[in-house]
Enzyme design. Sequence first.
Site, short mmCIF file in Angstrom:
data_model
loop_
_atom_site.label_atom_id
_atom_site.label_comp_id
_atom_site.label_asym_id
_atom_site.label_seq_id
_atom_site.Cartn_x
_atom_site.Cartn_y
_atom_site.Cartn_z
N CYS A 299 0.70 -1.22 0.19
CA CYS A 299 0.20 0.05 0.02
C CYS A 299 0.83 1.41 -0.18
O CYS A 299 0.61 2.06 -0.95
CB CYS A 299 -1.11 0.00 1.26
SG CYS A 299 -0.18 0.16 2.71
N HIS B 214 -2.86 1.06 6.61
CA HIS B 214 -3.16 1.21 5.18
C HIS B 214 -3.36 2.35 4.74
O HIS B 214 -3.58 3.50 5.47
CB HIS B 214 -4.38 0.32 4.90
CG HIS B 214 -4.63 0.21 3.67
ND1 HIS B 214 -3.96 -0.85 2.84
CD2 HIS B 214 -5.61 0.50 2.67
CE1 HIS B 214 -4.35 -0.68 1.45
NE2 HIS B 214 -5.39 0.14 1.40
N HIS C 97 -5.80 2.13 -4.56
CA HIS C 97 -4.79 1.48 -3.58
C HIS C 97 -4.46 0.10 -3.91
O HIS C 97 -4.97 -0.68 -4.77
CB HIS C 97 -5.48 1.50 -2.08
CG HIS C 97 -6.51 0.52 -1.97
ND1 HIS C 97 -6.86 -0.20 -0.82
CD2 HIS C 97 -7.62 0.29 -2.98
CE1 HIS C 97 -8.13 -0.88 -0.98
NE2 HIS C 97 -8.51 -0.50 -2.08
#
Length: 227
Positions: A133, A185, A197
């Site tokens: 991420c 994240h 993402h």
Amino acid sequence: MNILKKSIASMMIAVTLFGSAGLCASADSFPCVGIVVATSVNVRSGPGTEHFIEAVVDYGQTLDVFERTGNWFKIGTGNDNYAYISADYVSIRPEDVAARGSYTGGSRVVQLAKKYLGTPYVYGGSSPSGFDCSGFTSYIYRQLGYSINRTAHAQLSNGIAVSKNELQPGDLVMFKKAGNSQVHHVGIYAGDGMMIHSPQTGDVVKFTSINTGYYNNVYYAARRIIR
């Protein structure tokens, strides 16, 4: 007769968040930009379910829409080719498109991020061969000349804080589970409640809503890098 089904990864729907078709003056003014509002929607060779399935698109995909035939939109698929998608699954919201402006610094981030849709998640990855991420977000910004921290939690220290209702395309959106001390994240806000993402092992870079489901529940903060 076999119906040929192609995934969006193998048949690029040739559009961008600020599509080449331009902006809608109204919900039925063409050409304009539409946003897919359902999952696994068939794109067909003609305006009807009797036509071949050319591709499957997912929630958040943006489309150049050129005309309406009955309840079907004619969309661009690249190289001056066209296909059709049911109007039931596409939202044309000119007020949202206009509010985004055109090619701000943040929109350049989104434009670049979209080039890597479909790239596999790789733990520790920070290159086009595979991203985690924060490897994805730091890579995108680095290509535009901005150096940000490498990990999701460390990126909390970059940029300026913005509230969720002030989000603009290109902002970093961050997520933290209840009881955890660190952000786990991060993604890039793309507009319309969506982020781009690299989610997790076994998945790929994609659009996901930040206003529903898991990511709505663990939403924590946002940072604006380009002002």
